[in-house]
Design an enzyme around this catalytic site. Structure first.
Site, short mmCIF file in Angstrom:
data_model
loop_
_atom_site.label_atom_id
_atom_site.label_comp_id
_atom_site.label_asym_id
_atom_site.label_seq_id
_atom_site.Cartn_x
_atom_site.Cartn_y
_atom_site.Cartn_z
N GLY A 1 0.79 -1.22 0.00
CA GLY A 1 0.00 0.00 0.00
C GLY A 1 0.83 1.28 0.00
O GLY A 1 2.06 1.26 0.12
N HIS A 2 0.13 2.40 -0.10
CA HIS A 2 0.80 3.70 -0.16
C HIS A 2 1.56 4.01 1.12
O HIS A 2 1.15 3.65 2.22
CB HIS A 2 -0.23 4.80 -0.43
N ASN A 3 2.70 4.67 0.95
CA ASN A 3 3.56 5.15 2.06
C ASN A 3 4.26 4.03 2.81
O ASN A 3 4.94 4.28 3.81
CB ASN A 3 2.78 5.98 3.08
#
Length: 363
Positions: free
Chosen positions: A258-260
């Site tokens: 996922g993001h980050n």
């Protein structure tokens, strides 16, 4: 490709046993090996099947009695599975992509291709993209604007590298991998039912319907050297900063990052692993198939997470975890043993109740 047993042994840093001049054209399982193939029988269990094949040479184990197995030559590595790494690399015929730039490829004039880069049919390379020397861009691959690939990259058919993604040397992506798609980030004008449920641990749920507003992904993805991404796996770009994957890390097929998310060096993420947004994974972490990591968590260096483990809280360095929710493996095993004992315990309690009831009735 034809190699003598002596050539193979020398390439592996080992000694050939028996007739080192014997030639082979490939490797095979012992029961199906032809006379011109090296039988892969790295344990006594596998060696039992040599009698069903026609192999004259075997890839066995240290101390194996290859003559008793009816072989003319053998290689006896101290750690067979590790030696398989070099052996299979030696025997690998490659993906079969042409070493040229196909006329149907679309390459923006502003893209930079290093020496000896090959580009397959219908591939698209965007403006400002930089491809390192010796890289192979397979058919129907997309490399977006200002994306960077280090030297020796191998992008198999259908890989998508989105805009501004930065990747180090010797990167391998299997068919269908997508690096740098937008993160899954949405928000409601007021606290959503999900947020309320999380804050109240489920005591408070949804009391009104709300629409979701999209949060754009302004970051990208940064990947180190010697990273491999499996087929149809995805690594989302960050919301503001980049999603990051450290050097030497390997992702299996159908993995979602996922993001980050930040993943350290030399990690191993097996099939169907999912890492939710903003979690931090340390170095040398191993996640078996179908492991799930909730968002905003930390998994310490060298942690090992067994198959289908679901992590809902931080994991200390070096911890071996299993279960849902994740707990120390020994605790999970003990709890599972207790769970299996429950039916017998219920029967014993029922028998005791009957005995007590009879005894009370006799008083």
């Amino acid at each position: 490709m034809t190699y003598t047993i002596q050539q193979i042994a020398e390439a592996l840093g080992l000694t050939a046993e028996g007739n080192g001049a014997l030639t082979v054209t490939g490797v095979a399982e012992p029961q199906s090996a032809r006379a011109d193939e090296l039988a892969m029988a790295s344990t006594p269990k596998y060696a039992e099947a040599l009698k069903d094949g026609a192999a004259r040479a075997g890839f066995l184990w240290a101390g194996a009695d290859w003559r008793a197995l009816g072989l003319e030559a053998a290689i006896l590595p101290p750690r067979p599975r590790f030696s398989m790494s070099a052996l299979t690399a030696m025997m690998d015929r490659g993906p079969g992509y042409a070493a040229s730039v196909h006329p149907s490829a679309v390459i923006d004039p502003g893209a930079e291709l290093g020496a000896d880069v090959s580009v397959g049919p219908l591939a698209v390379i965007g403006r400002g993209a930089r491809i390192g020397a010796g890289s192979v861009i397979g058919p129907q691959v997309f490399v977006g604007e200002d994306a960077t690939l280090g030297e020796g990259a191998l992008l198999h058919a259908g890989v998508r590298i989105m805009a501004r993604v930065r990747i180090g040397a010797r990167f391998i992506a299997q068919p269908g991998a997508v690096i740098g798609g937008d993160g899954f980030s949405f928000v409601t004008p007021e606290l959503s039912g999900v947020e309320k449920a999380r804050q109240s641990l489920g005591e408070e749920g949804t009391d009104s319907a709300q629409s979701w507003a999209r949060i754009a992904s302004l970051g990208a993805v940064t990947i180190g050297d010697d990273v491999e991404i499996g087929a149809n796996s995805t690594v989302d770009r960050g919301t503001v900063r980049d999603t990051m994957i450290g050097s030497g890390t390997k992702l299996d097929n159908l993995v979602t990052v996922g993001h980050n998310v930040v993943i350290g060096r030399d990690c191993l993420l097996c099939g169907q692993v999912g890492v939710a947004g903003s979690s931090v994974i340390g170095d040398n972490v191993v996640m078996a198939g179908q492991v799930g990591i909730s968002d905003n968590l930390r998994v310490g260096d060298r942690a090992i997470l067994g198959g289908a483990t679901v992590v809902l809280s931080n994991v200390p360095a070096g911890r071996v975890m299993l279960g849902y929710p994740a707990m120390k493996m020994e605790s999970h095993v003990e709890a599972y043993k207790g769970l299996r004992r429950l039916p017998r315990l219920f029967r014993e309690v029922a028998d005791l109740k009957k005995a007590v009831s009879k005894a009370s009735g006799n008083d």
